[in-house]
Structure formats: C-alpha cells, structure tokens
Write a protein that holds these residues in place. Sequence first.
Motif, PDB file in Angstrom:
ATOM      1  N   LEU A  58     116.658  68.239  34.708  1.00 52.96           N
ATOM      2  CA  LEU A  58     117.465  68.418  35.914  1.00 52.96           C
ATOM      3  C   LEU A  58     116.739  67.898  37.156  1.00 52.96           C
ATOM      4  O   LEU A  58     117.302  67.172  37.975  1.00 52.96           O
ATOM      5  CB  LEU A  58     117.744  69.920  36.074  1.00 52.96           C
ATOM      6  N   ARG A 114     117.887  56.323  43.713  1.00 52.67           N
ATOM      7  CA  ARG A 114     118.930  55.312  43.625  1.00 52.67           C
ATOM      8  C   ARG A 114     119.497  55.003  45.006  1.00 52.67           C
ATOM      9  O   ARG A 114     119.855  53.875  45.312  1.00 52.67           O
ATOM     10  CB  ARG A 114     120.040  55.786  42.696  1.00 52.67           C
ATOM     11  N   GLY A 115     119.554  56.046  45.852  1.00 57.71           N
ATOM     12  CA  GLY A 115     120.068  55.836  47.196  1.00 57.71           C
ATOM     13  C   GLY A 115     118.981  55.506  48.197  1.00 57.71           C
ATOM     14  O   GLY A 115     119.242  54.830  49.187  1.00 57.71           O
ATOM     15  N   LEU A 125     116.557  64.188  37.094  1.00 55.11           N
ATOM     16  CA  LEU A 125     117.901  63.623  37.269  1.00 55.11           C
ATOM     17  C   LEU A 125     118.236  63.576  38.757  1.00 55.11           C
ATOM     18  O   LEU A 125     118.821  62.613  39.257  1.00 55.11           O
ATOM     19  CB  LEU A 125     118.938  64.464  36.520  1.00 55.11           C
ATOM     20  N   MET A 130     125.047  69.317  42.687  1.00 63.80           N
ATOM     21  CA  MET A 130     124.687  67.955  43.074  1.00 63.80           C
ATOM     22  C   MET A 130     125.007  66.961  41.978  1.00 63.80           C
ATOM     23  O   MET A 130     125.575  65.916  42.205  1.00 63.80           O
ATOM     24  CB  MET A 130     123.188  67.870  43.361  1.00 63.80           C
ATOM     25  N   SER A 131     124.611  67.352  40.732  1.00 61.51           N
ATOM     26  CA  SER A 131     124.814  66.399  39.649  1.00 61.51           C
ATOM     27  C   SER A 131     126.299  66.231  39.359  1.00 61.51           C
ATOM     28  O   SER A 131     126.752  65.154  39.019  1.00 61.51           O
ATOM     29  CB  SER A 131     124.047  66.829  38.404  1.00 61.51           C
ATOM     30  N   MET A 145     122.926  71.677  40.006  1.00 58.31           N
ATOM     31  CA  MET A 145     124.080  71.391  39.151  1.00 58.31           C
ATOM     32  C   MET A 145     125.255  70.852  39.957  1.00 58.31           C
ATOM     33  O   MET A 145     125.917  69.911  39.559  1.00 58.31           O
ATOM     34  CB  MET A 145     124.504  72.648  38.404  1.00 58.31           C
ATOM     35  N   MET A 151     118.796  60.285  41.285  1.00 60.58           N
ATOM     36  CA  MET A 151     119.867  60.010  42.261  1.00 60.58           C
ATOM     37  C   MET A 151     119.278  59.702  43.633  1.00 60.58           C
ATOM     38  O   MET A 151     119.729  58.793  44.323  1.00 60.58           O
ATOM     39  CB  MET A 151     120.768  61.223  42.397  1.00 60.58           C
ATOM     40  N   GLY A 195     124.079  57.368  43.372  1.00 62.23           N
ATOM     41  CA  GLY A 195     123.433  56.736  44.507  1.00 62.23           C
ATOM     42  C   GLY A 195     124.387  55.897  45.317  1.00 62.23           C
ATOM     43  O   GLY A 195     124.125  55.585  46.458  1.00 62.23           O
ATOM     44  N   ALA A 208     125.178  57.368  48.721  1.00 65.97           N
ATOM     45  CA  ALA A 208     124.157  57.289  49.757  1.00 65.97           C
ATOM     46  C   ALA A 208     124.168  55.900  50.378  1.00 65.97           C
ATOM     47  O   ALA A 208     124.157  55.738  51.576  1.00 65.97           O
ATOM     48  CB  ALA A 208     122.800  57.557  49.151  1.00 65.97           C
ATOM     49  N   ALA A 261     127.675  63.996  41.846  1.00 68.90           N
ATOM     50  CA  ALA A 261     127.268  62.620  41.581  1.00 68.90           C
ATOM     51  C   ALA A 261     128.095  62.019  40.461  1.00 68.90           C
ATOM     52  O   ALA A 261     128.488  60.862  40.500  1.00 68.90           O
ATOM     53  CB  ALA A 261     125.792  62.588  41.225  1.00 68.90           C
TER      54      ALA A 261
END
Lengths: 323, 390
Positions: free
Chosen positions: A124, A134-135, A127, B16-17, B14, A131, B26, B29, B20
């Motif tokens: 988690l 990635r941004g 992960l 957040m994911s 969670m 993200m 991404g 963003a 996403a």
Amino acid sequence: MANKKAFGKLKGREAMVLGIVIAMVVLFSILSPTFRSYPTFVSVLDNSYYITLMALGVTFPLITGGVDLSIGTGLVSYALIGGYLVVHKGVPIGVGILVCILVGLLIGVFNGVLVAVMDLPPFLATLCTCMITRGLGPALCSSMGVSWPSALSEQGAFRKIFKFTSASGTVIPIGIVFMIVLVVIMSFVLDHTRVGRYILAIGSNKEATRLAGVNVKFYHMMAYMISGLFAGMAGVAYAATYATIYPGSGAGFELDAIGGAIVGGVSASGGVGTILGTFLGVFVICLMKVGLPFIGLQANWQQIFTGIVLIAAVLVDVVKKKK
Amino acid sequence: MKKKVLAVLLSAAMVMSLAACGGGGGGDAKTDDGGSAADSGTTAADDNAGSDDSAGGDKGYSFEIIVKSFQSTYWQAAVQGIEQACGELGVKANSNGPANESDIADQITMINDAIEKKPDGIGLAACDTKSVVDSLQKALEAGIPVVCFDTGVDEAPEGSVYATVATDNEAAGAVAAENMFPVIEEKIKAATTDKKVRIGEVNQDATALNIQQRGKGFINKMLELCTDAGKKVAVVGNEYYVNATEGTVAEGEAEVIIEVGVPAQTTVDLASTEAQKIMSKDDTIAIFGSNQTTAEGVITANQTLNKLAADPAEGIIGVGFDAGTPQKEAITNGQFIGSVTQSPLMMGYECIYTLTDIADGKDVSDLPMDGYWYNKDNMEAEDIAPNLYD
C-alpha cells in the motif's frame, strides 16, 4: 565463467536460471537469423541496464517480505526532474545526474519511513508513492517530455558510460561492466555485511530479529533506501539509453524488475534471495522483450507468451522444492 | 492510539488508491497542472471576463478539452494553441488528459466527468475511437456539443460530433511515402523475387484511428508507387495492417516487402526493439517511424546498428513523423532524410475557434489539416519551424 570465480559455486536456482537464459538465446538464435548478431546482443544489454538497476534495488525490500512498487514511475520522474534541470535550467549534466539519484534516495527514505517506522503495509505504502512519483516528475517539469542531451552533443558524454562508440564506429556496451561490478558489491552487501544479514533476518522472522536486539526499524528502512537509490541510478541509465523521457510513463517497469527478481529465486514471502539470481532473472525478462519481436511474434502474443514463460520459470522451482 | 492512527492512515491510503483507480492515477496530478496553466493563460489574456464564466466577458464560454495525454511535447504544443485561442476569444478552456496514450479507461472517466460539468462544449482527442462512442452518446443526450481534434471518431453517434479538426492522417502518411520513394527508387527497380528489398514501418499501435490511417496511408501510397514501377509487393508483420491492405501478393512472390512492426506496449524500449528487428535484416532499405515515439525508436535502434544514412548506397533511409529534439538532430546530421509534421498548435487553436462558433450558433464543418514534409533545408522556414516543438 567469470561469475563462477567471483561467487564460488553457483547455487541450484542460479544455475537453473542461467540454463533458461542460455536456452532462450539458443532458441531465439535458431528461430531468427537476425537475432544472433552483435547489435542485437548490445540491444539486449541496453534494454537490461535500467531493469537490472531497479531489480538489484528492489531485491532488498522483496527479501524483507515487502515490495517497492514506486521504482518504475519513480525512475521516470527522477530522470524527468534531472533532465529538466539540465535542458531547461542550464544545470551541468553531472548535477542533473546527481539530482536524479538523490531524489530517488529521498523517495526511498520516504518509503522506508512509511513501511518501517509507521508500519504501513509495503504494498500500500509504495503503491501510494508510485502515484506520487507518477505525478511528481511532470508536476515539477510543467508536464513536458525531456530529451537529455544526445550522444553527439557536448553534454552527451554521460551516455557513453553505458554504451561507448569508438571512432571507427564499433559499439562497446561497457555498461555491463558496471552492472557486474554492482552485482559483486551488492552480493557482498547482502551476504557479508550487517545490513544484508539483518535484512535477510527480518525477512525470515522479523519478531525474532527484534528480540535478538537488532534495530529492526533502521535495517528495514535501509532496504527501501537501497531500493530508492538504485531506482535513481536506473533513472540515469534510462535517460542515457533512450531519446526522450515521457511524463506519465514508467508504470509497469517495476513489474519487469520484480518479475526478474522472482524468476531469479527471490522469495515473494521474504527471507530468501540472491543478487546473482536477480541479475540472471532480469535477463530472462530482457531476452523475452527483445527476442519475441525478433522471432516474428506479434504484439498481443508477446505479452501472453511472456506471462506463460514466467509461470513456467517459477513453477519449475516450486516443483523442485516439493521433490 | 497507535492502532487508530494506523487505521486512519490505512483508510486514507485506500481512498487514495480508489480515487486513483477511478481517476487515472498520476494523470490527475499532471493534468491539473496543464489545466491550471491553461486557466491562468486565459485569465491573463482576457481582461474583461470575470473569474466565473456566468459573469460574461467577451464570450464567457467555458470548454472542457481532453487530450490523449501530456506524454509528448506534441500535446503541449496543442495546449499552447488552445491557450492562444482562448486569449484571443476571451473564453475558458480546462485541459485534461490521461497519463498515457494507452490509458483508454482513464480517458473515458475524464470525458464523463467533463460532461457532468456541463460545459459549453467539449474538445476531444480520443485515445481509442471505439471506446468513446458511449460517452459521445451521453454528451449528445446532455446537449453538449463535441469537437474532435487530432483524431476523428468514425462511429460517433449521429449529431454528437459537430466537427472534426484533424490532420488528414492518410494523406500525411502518404507524404512520407512520396518523399521516401524517389530516394530508394533505384533499389526498388532493381529488386527481384530472389533479391527482395524491404521497407519497414513502425506504428505505435493498431487501435488509434490516426495511427491506423497514417500507417495505412504510408503503406497504400508506397504500394501504389511500387506497383506503378512494375513491382509486386507483400505486406507482412502486424495482422491489422496486413489485413487492411489490398492488392498485395504472398511474401514468396513479392519483389518488395513492406514490414509493419507494432510494439506490445507503447514504451520507448519496445518501440526501438521493433525498429531494430526490421533494421537488422540485410534486405531493409528504408524505414518509417509513424509518430514521435516510434521515430525516436528508429533513432535509438540506430545508436547500436549504425545503419541509417542519407545516401541509399550507404545504408537505410530513415523517415520520421512529428518533431522533438532527437528527430530534429537526426535530420540535421543526416540519419533521417526528413520527417512529416502536423500542426498540433493549429489544431488546438482551431478546436477552440470551432467550439466558440458552435456556442455562437454558427454552422461549422470538418477542418482537415495538412501534413508538412520537412528536411534539412526547410526546417527553419517560417511556415514549418513553429510546429517543430522540442
């Protein structure tokens, strides 16, 4: 053979992966005349550097029983940030490379804090950093693709760290020498230093390691720092090999590295693994990526085939253990 | 206490994911960044318009623009054109796009979100022309006009797409073939069934309409030119392009082979592997990379192979598509004889003008844009240079 000298006797798993690598080379060479050429050999190596670096790093979190999913998008964002500074801000190339590696290390520390100190599950935590990274790169570089200086330009000499082209036009893939040196160093770190031994111990039994008086949090964090550091280096290798870094790419790269490590015998549940195994496992992945197009397999079938071969590689091990 | 903190953190993670998964990771963003850039450009250029679009101003319209991704500088040029038009017209445009051109599902989510916002119009560059059809139906039902730019959607529901502003990709692909052919004409004429020649083409995918059209445009034009020169042609490689071509013969009977490579994923390493696969063959005389990623794949492959040359007697003739620093360098140093550029800037610009015309109640029609050939000699020319982004 050089490997044998350096590491003593190959372990069973490593010997098997080496066997798979050799079998794949032979198979592709038979099926495709153009595969068995020097440029293809160089190209396999070219494609392997950034995956090798990611894989060497991620081996450590994997051995602790965790994982680091942030390395793929991470390496792209580190390369973007470093390259942006070089191309658009006029920073010397050496500084750009350093920034690339340091940002990687920083994210590694961040992952380490999340996992080791704050006890977030590694899947988690990384992960989320996946993200974030990635941004992050595109956000800091106004979403632009970045082309690091080409090999022909004045600042492009760093590309020669990995691939040296002599005056007569002969291409020498010297990057592989650095990879082998790093494999030797990291093997030593894993097998013969406190950091490595404790990381292995954490993977086998974290609680017992803690009760033995080891600063588990620190060494657990170290595993993610090593992974971040190598992701930063992978960013440099990626920038050196390919023309343009595209924002938003990189998702899925980590799977090549993790796949390579698992094929190489690193246990997904922790406690088991070798650096040499990971290194050889990466070549199974890279040979597949280069070899399958060469034998004329079309796009969709390449992916299906890759999945099947990876299952087979892991299955052989499972069957062998049961015997 | 510690457990509670952990629980809170976990649930936050969670959520957040989940967010996403739905929204495209991404991509958010990044695209937020692009969007705010577009917004600030608008407000800066537009003195009269208030911050709220209902406050009026010159036009006061608000549009949602969804591009394929911000992956390449190509889309940044498009956003530049969008901002320019917004400034001139006094309208607002919010640009958004997935992280990757292959993130088809993410783009669908973005289109649906854009419809929810009830803008005066939507500008869309579709990643996948089939997947967006349902969303276009929704836009039609919501009464929101859509202008497709860069990529047309053939199967769009009647009345949903008001106009398409796009490069005529088939013609643009043909431009590459027309300029490549004279250079390799001698070699093609000398080809026999025993001594075949091979022309390569690397296409990023076989799903996006513009790549499909461009790829086919090149193949069909090359096929036509070779057939006119009295040669039998076979197309081999990716099933889609092979099946889409007519008038070919079996590989064994052919004198000229057009080999089409499509990477399994749109990554730079796989694109360069596809190029290398074709360039490694002894009978390959020319290669065409049909977008920025694949053209750079050809250049990357050449760093190892060192086979590209401006003179057909010395090596493989390379032709690219779109721009970017590596391609411009390849043209300057003679690895590529030239490349075809579109005008992303003009497409973004015209998209906003078309959307504004629709909002004004004017009739609009499709706007085909040209593909321009550029090489060493005209790279700096006034009508070419602005399109050659870095």
